[in-house]
Design an enzyme around this catalytic site. Sequence first.
Site, mmCIF file in Angstrom:
data_model
loop_
_atom_site.group_PDB
_atom_site.id
_atom_site.type_symbol
_atom_site.label_atom_id
_atom_site.label_comp_id
_atom_site.label_asym_id
_atom_site.label_seq_id
_atom_site.Cartn_x
_atom_site.Cartn_y
_atom_site.Cartn_z
ATOM 1 N N GLU A 274 -18.534 9.071 -39.736
ATOM 2 C CA GLU A 274 -18.018 7.719 -39.460
ATOM 3 C C GLU A 274 -19.043 6.641 -39.783
ATOM 4 O O GLU A 274 -18.685 5.504 -40.062
ATOM 5 C CB GLU A 274 -17.615 7.595 -37.986
ATOM 6 C CG GLU A 274 -16.235 8.119 -37.700
ATOM 7 C CD GLU A 274 -15.717 7.723 -36.321
ATOM 8 O OE1 GLU A 274 -16.419 7.026 -35.576
ATOM 9 O OE2 GLU A 274 -14.603 8.149 -35.983
ATOM 10 N N HIS A 295 -19.966 35.479 -43.310
ATOM 11 C CA HIS A 295 -18.958 36.468 -43.686
ATOM 12 C C HIS A 295 -17.637 35.810 -44.089
ATOM 13 O O HIS A 295 -16.628 36.485 -44.260
ATOM 14 C CB HIS A 295 -18.765 37.455 -42.527
ATOM 15 C CG HIS A 295 -20.028 38.190 -42.213
ATOM 16 N ND1 HIS A 295 -20.287 39.471 -42.649
ATOM 17 C CD2 HIS A 295 -21.146 37.790 -41.543
ATOM 18 C CE1 HIS A 295 -21.499 39.827 -42.247
ATOM 19 N NE2 HIS A 295 -22.034 38.831 -41.583
ATOM 20 N N LYS A 409 -3.590 5.435 -37.842
ATOM 21 C CA LYS A 409 -2.945 4.965 -36.609
ATOM 22 C C LYS A 409 -1.790 4.032 -36.937
ATOM 23 O O LYS A 409 -0.713 4.131 -36.350
ATOM 24 C CB LYS A 409 -3.964 4.212 -35.733
ATOM 25 C CG LYS A 409 -5.053 5.063 -35.156
ATOM 26 C CD LYS A 409 -5.931 4.240 -34.230
ATOM 27 C CE LYS A 409 -7.185 5.002 -33.872
ATOM 28 N NZ LYS A 409 -8.176 4.166 -33.198
HETATM 29 O O1 PA5 Z 1 -16.478 6.270 -33.218
HETATM 30 C C1 PA5 Z 1 -15.492 5.739 -32.774
HETATM 31 O O2 PA5 Z 1 -15.529 4.592 -32.331
HETATM 32 C C2 PA5 Z 1 -14.148 6.455 -32.713
HETATM 33 O O3 PA5 Z 1 -14.143 7.706 -33.254
HETATM 34 C C3 PA5 Z 1 -13.768 6.536 -31.247
HETATM 35 O O4 PA5 Z 1 -14.782 7.218 -30.563
HETATM 36 C C4 PA5 Z 1 -12.438 7.220 -30.991
HETATM 37 O O5 PA5 Z 1 -11.447 6.702 -31.827
HETATM 38 C C5 PA5 Z 1 -12.032 7.030 -29.547
HETATM 39 O O6 PA5 Z 1 -11.884 5.678 -29.270
HETATM 40 P P1 PA5 Z 1 -11.725 5.122 -27.800
HETATM 41 O O7 PA5 Z 1 -12.950 5.458 -27.026
HETATM 42 O O8 PA5 Z 1 -11.578 3.643 -27.972
HETATM 43 O O9 PA5 Z 1 -10.509 5.748 -27.206
#
Ligand code: PA5
Length: 423
Positions: A274, A295, A409
């Site tokens: 990310e 394996h 989303k």
């Molecule tokens: O790194 C990030 O911000 C995302 O992967 C969030 O951790 C994930 O989408 C969860 O989001 P939230 O804590 O708002 O539910």
Amino acid sequence: MILYDDTPLAQFLKKDELEKTKAEAQNALEILKSRDGAGNEFLGWLDLPFQKKVDLQAIQSVADEIRQGDNLLVCIGIGGSYLGARAVIEAIYGNRHSIRFAGHHLSPLGLKELLDELENRDFYVNVISKSGTTTEPGIAFRILKEYTEQRYGDDTQKRIITTTDANRGALLSLAKKEGYRRFVIPDDVGGRFSVLTAVGLLPILSAGIALDDILAGAIAGMNQSLENCHKNMALRYAANRIALYRSGKKIEILANFEPRLHSLTEWWKQLYGESEGKNAQGLFPAAVDLTTDLHSMGQWIQDAERSIFETFLTIGRYEHDFILKAADDDADQLNYLAGKSLSYVNQKAYEGTREAHLDGAVPSSSFSLEKLDARHIFELMMIYEVGIALSGYMAGVNPFDQPGVEAYKNNMFRLLGKPGFSS
Ligand code: PA5
């Protein structure tokens, strides 16, 4: 102690290329420390080991309450809201602990399995979402809230704890309406950097891991990672991986030789994927559990397209070990190992694998943890956090945003008919 051995890279990277990326990594470190770079509104994680912004006593006190009696703690969260806690807890306890995870998928089967287990156990629920609006944990919480109310009636308020933003989001409104206890995720800490906030600490402390060990490791890891010196492992790691990327490598494989580190590699995948994967660039972070995956994936790693490099994760010393004994008939032909420990065999498997993959033109470096405990895990996590911040700055991206996560989303909401998401 953690050791980072990058000597095998010398045969793959030209010295002047490496010198160049090292200088860039040093520059990136100065930008990070001056807090002047892209995404600098999300640098609160740099302060977390020194705990200026989290009420540790309050978190410890709720964790102690949960640990009294035979409670399970169900942690509802996805991505950065559960991976850090899971990584640490499974590294220390394997599968034998009192924490359960939910809300990180949309599987009816997974949720049913959890509810079946809760039938015979007392439990608390910690619902964790920075935005407070994420669908997966939202749905899991709706179901678990109803279940908790049926089980605990008037006591429900005490059994549900929320961890969310201080000022925004549907979860905050719900927590206020229902009077649940609340922990705050600081505004300047992104999900994947939040393991040292209540997001990670409430589950981790509830599992029984000592706060002093956590902080000792985090402080050691952060201090050394911010030091401008040639030993800085975060800096060397960032310089190496960017040099490898520029030399044509596209995939970094984090390869552990300890199954308990599986979830740590999942946490690392989110942190690196990310943070770095944007603007049509970035290494793809992959992971394998060895020797298991030798394996299944061994053939690919040894022999397929040479677009990969490996970062190994090994453990130096085990508290429990098995010494292999000689058998009278040696029917399994393993007597040559008599007197050797299982961890010794594992170490030789690592050495043999590294050598084979180097012969197969897979560059590698390795992080070696002196032992598998909370101190070393947190030290490593801080090295990785600084390592990706430096890598991102070197690649010219903002390592602290994740605009691409929104795309699926919006489609899902449209397909589900959510108001405001028309087709
Ligand atoms: O790194 C990030 O911000 C995302 O992967 C969030 O951790 C994930 O989408 C969860 O989001 P939230 O804590 O708002 O539910």
